[in-house]
Design an enzyme around this catalytic site. Structure first.
Site, PDB file in Angstrom:
ATOM      1  N   LYS A 130      -3.400   0.995   0.104  1.00  0.00           N
ATOM      2  CA  LYS A 130      -2.994  -0.149  -0.801  1.00  0.00           C
ATOM      3  C   LYS A 130      -2.800  -1.208  -0.127  1.00  0.00           C
ATOM      4  O   LYS A 130      -2.294  -1.272   1.082  1.00  0.00           O
ATOM      5  CB  LYS A 130      -1.870   0.338  -1.658  1.00  0.00           C
ATOM      6  CG  LYS A 130      -1.953   1.624  -2.700  1.00  0.00           C
ATOM      7  CD  LYS A 130      -0.942   1.796  -3.642  1.00  0.00           C
ATOM      8  CE  LYS A 130      -0.905   3.149  -4.103  1.00  0.00           C
ATOM      9  NZ  LYS A 130       0.757   3.311  -4.817  1.00  0.00           N
ATOM     10  N   HIS A 133       1.124  -6.394   0.581  1.00  0.00           N
ATOM     11  CA  HIS A 133       1.198  -7.431  -0.386  1.00  0.00           C
ATOM     12  C   HIS A 133       2.357  -8.470  -0.128  1.00  0.00           C
ATOM     13  O   HIS A 133       3.157  -7.955   0.890  1.00  0.00           O
ATOM     14  CB  HIS A 133       1.104  -7.272  -1.905  1.00  0.00           C
ATOM     15  CG  HIS A 133       2.046  -6.302  -2.384  1.00  0.00           C
ATOM     16  ND1 HIS A 133       3.247  -6.383  -2.387  1.00  0.00           N
ATOM     17  CD2 HIS A 133       1.747  -4.906  -2.705  1.00  0.00           C
ATOM     18  CE1 HIS A 133       3.786  -5.296  -3.005  1.00  0.00           C
ATOM     19  NE2 HIS A 133       3.130  -4.551  -3.253  1.00  0.00           N
ATOM     20  N   HIS A 136       5.638  -6.340   0.362  1.00  0.00           N
ATOM     21  CA  HIS A 136       6.154  -5.751   1.857  1.00  0.00           C
ATOM     22  C   HIS A 136       6.325  -6.911   2.812  1.00  0.00           C
ATOM     23  O   HIS A 136       6.873  -6.714   3.745  1.00  0.00           O
ATOM     24  CB  HIS A 136       4.772  -5.118   2.329  1.00  0.00           C
ATOM     25  CG  HIS A 136       4.651  -3.753   1.397  1.00  0.00           C
ATOM     26  ND1 HIS A 136       3.345  -3.814   0.629  1.00  0.00           N
ATOM     27  CD2 HIS A 136       5.140  -2.690   1.174  1.00  0.00           C
ATOM     28  CE1 HIS A 136       3.349  -2.729  -0.121  1.00  0.00           C
ATOM     29  NE2 HIS A 136       4.469  -1.959   0.148  1.00  0.00           N
TER      30      HIS A 136
HETATM   31  N1  ARG Z   1       5.876   2.420   0.706  1.00  0.00           N
HETATM   32  C1  ARG Z   1       6.802   2.312  -0.259  1.00  0.00           C
HETATM   33  C2  ARG Z   1       6.454   1.097  -1.163  1.00  0.00           C
HETATM   34  O1  ARG Z   1       5.621   0.393  -0.793  1.00  0.00           O
HETATM   35  C3  ARG Z   1       8.113   1.490   0.357  1.00  0.00           C
HETATM   36  C4  ARG Z   1       8.898   2.558   1.422  1.00  0.00           C
HETATM   37  C5  ARG Z   1      10.301   2.319   1.402  1.00  0.00           C
HETATM   38  N2  ARG Z   1      10.986   3.227   2.353  1.00  0.00           N
HETATM   39  C6  ARG Z   1      11.545   4.353   1.881  1.00  0.00           C
HETATM   40  N3  ARG Z   1      12.262   5.185   2.798  1.00  0.00           N
HETATM   41  N4  ARG Z   1      11.376   4.845   0.718  1.00  0.00           N
HETATM   42  O2  ARG Z   1       6.902   1.050  -2.313  1.00  0.00           O
END
Ligand code: ARG
Length: 570
Positions: A130, A133, A136
Site C-alpha cells: 500500500k 502516504h 506515514h
Molecule cells: N502499518 C500500520 C499502518 O500503516 C502502522 C503500524 C504502527 N505500529 C504498530 N506497532 N502498530 O497503519
C-alpha cells in the site's frame, strides 16, 4: 545543564529558603516569568510556602527578599506583596549565556537526564504494497524528531520500523501481479507499481468477486510457505524497502530494526498460547477475543484462524521488552488507531506485564492537501518522493529569483525544500490536523522552515562579514564586561538561555512543536535586533558578533532536533 540564568536564580532562592529552614521545596516548579518587565525577569510567589511555614505569604516574601542577592547576576530584588521579583544584571547575564552557548557548541541543550534509560520508538511503519502516504510521512517526521530529542537528553534510543509486510493485501497483490504485473516497472518503481496493482485489484474485484477468493487462497498459500508466493512476497518487500530507504536517507532518518508484522508469525502462536494459559481467551462468534473494561474486546484470532494486527502488536511488544528492557516505548501512529492501542495495552495489562505502563501511543492528526484528505484505495495518494521533489523544485525556483549567485544551489534547495515539509508538520501540536499548501509551507517570511533556515543563513552571513572586515577574525569573539549591557541584547540572550527548557518540554510532552515554536520566537527576536541595530559596525561589534554566533548555534541545534539542516547561505 539547563537554563544558566534560571539555574543561578533557583540556587539562590533555595539557599534563602534553607536559611528559613525549608528544604526540598521544588523552586523551579514555582518560579514564574512575570507578565511585565517592571516586575522583574523572574518572580517567586510565596503562596505555597505559606502552608509549609504557617506564615502569611507576604511576610515570607519579605523575609526571602532580604536573603536573596544581590549577586553578580542578580542585580536587585523587589518584594511586591507575596512575590519576590528578581531583576538580573543585563551585561553579566548576556555574557554568561553567550559564553555558555559558544563553549558547548553543538552540545548546548543536551543533558544526561536519560542516561541509563532506553526509549524504543516505533515510527514510520508503512505498509508494503500500500503506498507510503502523508500519514506515514507524519509518523516518520515526528518519530525521527522525538528520537533525536530523547537522544540529546542522554537516552539510548531504538528506532523500529514496524513494517506492514504481512496480511491479506499480499494475497491481492500476488493475484494482481500474476495477471497484470509489469516486471520492469516493478524493478524501476516498485511502490508505484504495487500501488497500481492494488488499486486495479479493487477495481476489477468490483465486477469479478471471485478475485477476492483467489486472493484469499494466495495469502493462505503464502502463510503455508508456498515457494512461489514466498518468492514474490520477498521481492515485493525487498524492492519496496529499497525505495523507502532512499527517501529515508533524504530525510536523514535511519532505523535500527525493520522487524515488521511478518517477523511475528511464530511468536504470535506463543502469544496466543500464553493468553490461553492465563485464561484470558474468550470465544465470541467463532473468533477468539480478550475482553476489556470500558472498550470493545480485542480480537485475537478470526473465525478462520487468521491472526490480526493487534495480535502481532502483542507479540511484538513482548519481544521488544525482552530484547531492549525499555523504559519507554512510543508508538508514533495516527489518532484513528487510538482504540487499537488502548486495546493492545489493555491486553498486555491483563497479561500481567508491568512494563505496559511504559507504552504510549503518540497520536497525531490528519494531513490535508487543500481540501483533499488521503485514502489508499482510490489511489488518491501523494508519493512522498514526489512531494519532496516538488518542494525542492519550488524552492530552487525561489532561490533562482532571490539569490541567483548562490553557490551549491541544488544542495541548498534540497535542504530547504525538505526542511519546509518537515517544519510545516512540526510547527503545531501533533494532534492537530496539518494543512499542507505550498504557499504557506514555503513562505520565507512565514512561520516556516525556510524562515528559520533563512535566519540561520543570515546570522552566518553577518559572521562572515565580521571576519571579512577583520572585526572578529576567524570567529575570535570576545565578550568583555560592559559589552552587552543593552536591553535588547539581554532579551535575546535570555531567549537563548531558555533553549534547554524548550527541549526538556518537548521531551516531556512528546511535542517537537515546542522546539519549532521556540525557534520561531527566537528568529523573530533576532531579526528585529538585526533590523534595529548595526552589528559589524557597532562599537561593541565583537561582543555582538558573539551573540550572533550564539543565536546561530542555537538555531542549528534546534533544527537538528527537528530533523532539518541548517544551511550557511541561501
Ligand atoms: N502499518 C500500520 C499502518 O500503516 C502502522 C503500524 C504502527 N505500529 C504498530 N506497532 N502498530 O497503519
Amino acid at each position: 545543564m539547563a537554563n544558566v540564568l534560571l539555574d543561578h536564580v533557583a540556587a539562590k532562592v533555595e539557599e534563602a529558603l534553607a536559611a528559613l529552614g525549608v528544604q526540598g521545596f521544588d523552586v523551579r516548579e514555582v518560579i514564574e516569568i512575570p507578565p511585565g518587565r517592571e516586575l522583574g525577569d523572574y518572580a517567586f510567589p510565596c503562596f505555597q510556602l505559606a502552608r509549609v511555614l504557617r506564615k502569611a505569604p507576604d511576610r515570607i516574601a519579605e523575609e526571602l527578599g532580604q536573603r536573596i542577592g544581590p549577586t553578580e547576576l542578580i542585580e536587585r530584588v523587589e518584594v511586591v506583596k507575596a512575590y519576590v521579583n528578581i531583576f538580573l544584571n543585563r551585561d553579566e547575564s548576556s555574557r554568561r549565556v553567550v559564553e555558555a552557548v559558544l563553549a558547548r557548541g553543538d552540545d548546548y541543550g543536551k543533558s544526561d537526564v536519560g542516561n541509563g534509560k532506553t526509549v524504543v520508538l516505533d515510527f514510520s511503519s508503512p505498509n508494503i504494497a500500500k503506498p507510503f502516504h502523508v500519514g506515514h510521512l507524519r509518523s516518520t517526521i515526528i518519530g525521527h524528531s522525538l528520537a533525536r530529542i530523547f537522544e540529546s537528553l542522554g537516552f539510548k534510543t531504538v528506532r523500529i520500523n514496524h513494517l506492514g509486510d504481512w496480511g491479506t493485501q499480499f494475497g491481492k497483490l500476488i493475484v494482481a501481479y500474476r495477471r497484470w504485473g509489469d516486471r520492469a516497472r516493478l524493478e524501476a518503481e516498485p511502490i508505484r507499481e504495487l500501488l497500481d496493482l492494488y488499486v486495479r485489484f479493487h477495481q476489477e474485484a468490483e465486477n469479478d468477486p471471485s478475485l477476492e477468493d483467489e486472493a484469499r487462497a494466495a495469502f493462505k498459500a503464502l502463510e503455508d510457505g508456498g515457494v512461489e508466493e514466498t518468492r514474490l512476497w520477498q521481492e515485493f518487500r525487498d524492492l519496496s524497502l529499497e525505495e523507502f530507504e532512499r527517501t529515508y536517507r533524504r530525510l536523514g532518518v535511519h532505523f535500527d530494526s525493520y522487524l515488521g508484522e511478518s517477523a511475528y508469525n511464530e511468536a504470535i502462536e506463543r502469544t496466543v498460547a500464553e493468553l490461553e494459559a492465563k485464561g484470558l481467551l474468550k470465544e465470541s462468534e467463532g473468533a477468539l477475543v480478550v475482553e476489556l473494561e470500558g472498550m470493545p474486546p480485542c480480537l485475537i484470532k478470526k473465525k478462520d484462524g487468521a491472526t490480526l494486527y493487534a495480535t502481532r502488536d502483542l507479540a511484538a511488544a513482548v519481544h521488544r521488552y525482552e530484547t531492549y528492557r525499555f523504559d519507554h516505548m512510543f508508538y508514533v501512529v495516527g489518532a484513528p488507531q487510538q482504540l487499537h492501542f488502548a486495546q493492545v495495552f489493555g491486553v498486555l495489562k491483563r497479561m500481567g506485564y508491568p512494563w505496559v505502563e511504559a507504552c504510549e501511543h503518540i497520536a497525531f492528526g490528519h494531513v490535508r492537501f487543500g481540501d483533499e484528505a488521503f485514502s489508499t484505495r482510490k489511489g488518491n495518494v501523494i508519493f512522498l518522493e514526489e512531494l519532496l521533489d516538488q518542494a525542492v523544485a519550488r524552492v530552487r525556483a525561489i532561490i533562482e529569483e532571490r539569490n541567483p549567485e548562490l553557490e551549491e544551489k541544488d544542495r541548498v534547495a534540497e535542504a530547504v525544500g525538505v526542511g519546509a515539509v518537515i517544519f510545516n508538520d512540526l510547527a503545531h501540536n501533533r494532534i492537530k490536523d496539518v494543512v499542507f499548501d505550498w504557499e504557506t509551507a514555503l513562505n520565507f517570511e512565514g512561520d516556516t522552515g525556510p524562515y528559520v533556515q533563512y535566519t540561520h543563513a543570515r546570522a552566518a552571513s553577518v559572521l562572515r562579514r565580521g571576519v571579512e572586515e577583520g572585526v572578529a577574525p576567524a570567529g575570535a569573539f570576545s565578550v568583555g564586561r560592559g559589552d552587552l549591557a543593552g536591553e535588547e541584547e539581554f532579551q535575546l540572550a535570555k531567549a537563548l538561555a531558555q533553549y534547554p527548557d524548550a527541549v526538556q518540554r518537548a521531551a516531556e510532552e512528546r511535542e517537537p512543536s515546542e522546539i519549532a515554536r521556540y525557534l520561531l520566537d527566537l528568529c523573530r527576536d533576532f531579526n528585529s535586533f538585526y533590523h534595529a541595530h548595526r552589528i559589524v559596525g557597532s562599537p561593541n561589534a565583537r561582543a555582538r558578533l558573539a551573540l550572533v554566533a550564539a543565536v546561530k548555534q542555537v538555531i542549528k541545534n534546534g533544527l537538528y532536533l527537528l530533523g532539518i539542516e541548517a544551511p550557511e547561505a541561501m
